[in-house]
Design an enzyme around this catalytic site. Sequence first.
Site, PDB file in Angstrom:
ATOM      1  N   LYS A  64       0.838  -1.212   0.000  1.00 10.03           N
ATOM      2  CA  LYS A  64       0.000   0.000   0.000  1.00 10.03           C
ATOM      3  C   LYS A  64       0.874   1.263   0.000  1.00 10.03           C
ATOM      4  O   LYS A  64       1.949   1.304   0.613  1.00 10.03           O
ATOM      5  CB  LYS A  64      -0.941   0.001   1.211  1.00 10.03           C
ATOM      6  CG  LYS A  64      -2.005  -1.117   1.156  1.00 10.03           C
ATOM      7  CD  LYS A  64      -3.127  -0.796   0.177  1.00 10.03           C
ATOM      8  CE  LYS A  64      -4.064  -1.972  -0.085  1.00 10.03           C
ATOM      9  NZ  LYS A  64      -5.088  -2.161   0.923  1.00 10.03           N
ATOM     10  N   ARG A 121      -3.951  -9.946   4.893  1.00 11.03           N
ATOM     11  CA  ARG A 121      -4.175 -10.098   3.441  1.00 11.03           C
ATOM     12  C   ARG A 121      -2.904  -9.631   2.738  1.00 11.03           C
ATOM     13  O   ARG A 121      -2.545  -8.455   2.804  1.00 11.03           O
ATOM     14  CB  ARG A 121      -5.381  -9.275   3.000  1.00 11.03           C
ATOM     15  CG  ARG A 121      -5.727  -9.422   1.525  1.00 11.03           C
ATOM     16  CD  ARG A 121      -6.946  -8.568   1.155  1.00 11.03           C
ATOM     17  NE  ARG A 121      -7.317  -8.750  -0.242  1.00 11.03           N
ATOM     18  CZ  ARG A 121      -6.799  -8.047  -1.252  1.00 11.03           C
ATOM     19  NH1 ARG A 121      -5.890  -7.104  -1.015  1.00 11.03           N
ATOM     20  NH2 ARG A 121      -7.180  -8.281  -2.504  1.00 11.03           N
TER      21      ARG A 121
END
Length: 255
Positions: A204, A238
């Site tokens: 991210k 995840r």
Amino acid sequence: MGILNLTPDSFSDGGKFNTEKTALDQTYKMLKEGAEIIDIGPQSTRPHAEFLTAEEEIRRLGNMISFIKKEFPETLISLDTFYAETVKFGFNEGIDIINDISGGHYDEKMFDAAAETKLPYILMHVNPSYETMHDKIKFADITLSVNRYFSEKTEELLNKGVKDIILDPGFGFGKTVEDQMKMINETQYLGFGKFPLLIGISRKSFIYKPLGKSPLDINEETQKLHMKVLQQGAKILRVHDVAAAQKTVDLFKSG
């Protein structure tokens, strides 16, 4: 939870795993490295990604779910979609979990589909429309805002008969770097401890952009943050890099 993108346009692995052979090879690799859930995504939700309809998602999925289930029958498969129609298709193909980034915002029939299929449902915090999903909002108190959202949405889900709920605070979706770091530091307060917490920070931008690095060069920093959230009660990670995350999980368990 290992990520399997069947997309040509995902930000770090677009086009790599969208044939039966490459998807199967990647699934085998992630399972061997320690993944217990495979999260299949037919549509990229990165900024400026191509928008697909449910019909296009289903066409892209083809028989991939049943194909993977046949090869790896013990594997849990979650389907990353915000469409009720795709969920129903996935249910018939053998999925085990619904992973909805929209919290039911983008398809009003989603919660009903979760109730009908009786599948566990991953509820993510996100801005209320597809168009605004990545608009940065400065929250007065991000933890409070996320918890208020979780409280309202879980009540709605429970009232519809959805019993198995997993919470995802929505890293990478419409939040400032500062707010996302605050969520990392306050993971223990997210969701009131009532439901399992899923954390998805793999590759991210709130991690790699401030460091001036690429999404593929932040493994060490990501694992430190993974350890931090595990220590505060996170139950599912995840990830793209399963082997590295598994080492972190093993280290956490041994500590």
